[in-house]
Design an enzyme around this catalytic site. Sequence first.
Site, PDB file in Angstrom:
ATOM      1  N   ARG A  47      17.902  -2.788 -19.624  1.00 27.95           N
ATOM      2  CA  ARG A  47      17.674  -3.061 -18.197  1.00 27.95           C
ATOM      3  C   ARG A  47      18.965  -2.960 -17.374  1.00 27.95           C
ATOM      4  O   ARG A  47      18.929  -2.589 -16.200  1.00 27.95           O
ATOM      5  CB  ARG A  47      17.060  -4.459 -18.079  1.00 27.95           C
ATOM      6  CG  ARG A  47      16.652  -4.876 -16.682  1.00 27.95           C
ATOM      7  CD  ARG A  47      15.968  -6.233 -16.749  1.00 27.95           C
ATOM      8  NE  ARG A  47      15.934  -6.917 -15.477  1.00 27.95           N
ATOM      9  CZ  ARG A  47      14.966  -6.786 -14.583  1.00 27.95           C
ATOM     10  NH1 ARG A  47      13.945  -6.010 -14.834  1.00 27.95           N
ATOM     11  NH2 ARG A  47      15.007  -7.450 -13.455  1.00 27.95           N
ATOM     12  N   ILE A  73      13.987  -4.156  -8.368  1.00 27.48           N
ATOM     13  CA  ILE A  73      13.487  -3.989  -9.733  1.00 27.48           C
ATOM     14  C   ILE A  73      12.812  -5.319 -10.060  1.00 27.48           C
ATOM     15  O   ILE A  73      13.371  -6.387  -9.820  1.00 27.48           O
ATOM     16  CB  ILE A  73      14.643  -3.640 -10.706  1.00 27.48           C
ATOM     17  CG1 ILE A  73      14.164  -3.545 -12.157  1.00 27.48           C
ATOM     18  CG2 ILE A  73      15.789  -4.625 -10.625  1.00 27.48           C
ATOM     19  CD1 ILE A  73      15.267  -3.038 -13.135  1.00 27.48           C
ATOM     20  N   SER A  74      11.583  -5.262 -10.578  1.00 27.97           N
ATOM     21  CA  SER A  74      10.791  -6.483 -10.752  1.00 27.97           C
ATOM     22  C   SER A  74      11.387  -7.403 -11.819  1.00 27.97           C
ATOM     23  O   SER A  74      12.124  -6.954 -12.710  1.00 27.97           O
ATOM     24  CB  SER A  74       9.356  -6.116 -11.154  1.00 27.97           C
ATOM     25  OG  SER A  74       8.767  -5.283 -10.185  1.00 27.97           O
ATOM     26  N   GLN A  75      11.018  -8.668 -11.723  1.00 27.53           N
ATOM     27  CA  GLN A  75      11.392  -9.676 -12.727  1.00 27.53           C
ATOM     28  C   GLN A  75      10.946  -9.205 -14.118  1.00 27.53           C
ATOM     29  O   GLN A  75       9.834  -8.686 -14.274  1.00 27.53           O
ATOM     30  CB  GLN A  75      10.665 -10.970 -12.352  1.00 27.53           C
ATOM     31  CG  GLN A  75      10.874 -12.146 -13.268  1.00 27.53           C
ATOM     32  CD  GLN A  75       9.804 -13.214 -13.035  1.00 27.53           C
ATOM     33  OE1 GLN A  75       8.677 -12.903 -12.634  1.00 27.53           O
ATOM     34  NE2 GLN A  75      10.159 -14.451 -13.282  1.00 27.53           N
ATOM     35  N   PRO A  76      11.776  -9.390 -15.147  1.00 22.41           N
ATOM     36  CA  PRO A  76      11.383  -8.921 -16.490  1.00 22.41           C
ATOM     37  C   PRO A  76      10.004  -9.439 -16.918  1.00 22.41           C
ATOM     38  O   PRO A  76       9.205  -8.676 -17.489  1.00 22.41           O
ATOM     39  CB  PRO A  76      12.483  -9.488 -17.398  1.00 22.41           C
ATOM     40  CG  PRO A  76      13.678  -9.615 -16.503  1.00 22.41           C
ATOM     41  CD  PRO A  76      13.141  -9.964 -15.142  1.00 22.41           C
TER      42      PRO A  76
END
Length: 235
Positions: A47, A73-76
Site C-alpha cells: 500500500r 485512497i480508501s481505508q484498508p
Amino acid sequence: MTDDNGAQWAGESSELRAARARMVETQLVPRGIACPRVLAAMGEVPRHEFVDPRLVGEAYSDHALPIGHGVTISQPYMVALMTERAAIKPGDRVLEIGAGSGYQSAVLAALGAEVFAIERIDALVAPARARLDRLGYGAQVHLRVGDGSLGWPENAPYAAILVAAAAPQIPQALIDELAPGGRLVIPVGTDAQELRLICRRASGKPSLQADGEGSRGFSEESLLPVRFVPLIGQG
Ligand code: SAM
C-alpha cells in the site's frame, strides 16, 4: 517480490513489511475479515507504493489518505470488506469504478481477477498505471479514464463490480452489466451513505424491481454506514 508468500518486496524496509502485517492482524482480522485469500492479498500488496511519498509513514494506518485532486485512497478495512463481500475467484472479470491510486485494482489482481478499472480524474490514471506495471499487476488490469457510472459495456458481463464512490442511486448500467450470480458492492446515498451488496440471482429478470409475479432478480443487503467521495457521473 522476493519470497514465496509474496509479502516481501525488493527494496522495502522491514518496518514497512511489519506495518503491513500489523495492519492485517490489528485492523482486518478483529473486524471480521476472515477469507484467507483476501487477508493474503491485503498482506501482499504494498500500500505504501500507492500513497504520496510524504505519507508513506501513514500508509498502513487505519484510515483513508489523500491522493490529490480532492480524493482519497480508501481505508484498508474498507478495501478488504468490499473485496471479501465481492467474493472474487481467480479468473473473474471484475469492474472497478473509481480506480484512484490503483490500490484496489492491485488487491483484485492479487486475487487472480481480470480487472477493468475506470477513473474519472485523468491525472490519476497514468501514475496508477505506472505503479501497477512496476509491481507486476499491470497485465491483469485494464485501466481507462471515463465516467464509470455508465459502466464498461464492451467487456460485460462482470462477475463482480466494486464502486469506490457514493452514488445517489444505483446506476442502471451497473445492474445491466452484472453477470448472473454476480455481486455488486456499492456505497449509496449523499449525506448519509450505506454500503450495499447486491447479488444477481442465477436466474431472474435483470431488474431491482419485483416483476409481475413479485419475484426479484436480485437480493440486496445493507452492510454498514460509510463515507465515500461522491460518484460524479451521468449514470
Ligand atoms: N479505489 C481507489 C484506490 O484504491 O485508490 C480509491 C478511490 S476514491 C475513494 C474514489 C474515486 O472515485 C476517486 O478517485 C474519484 O475520482 C472516482 N470517481 C468518482 N466518480 C467517478 C465516476 N463517475 N467514474 C469513475 N471514477 C469516479
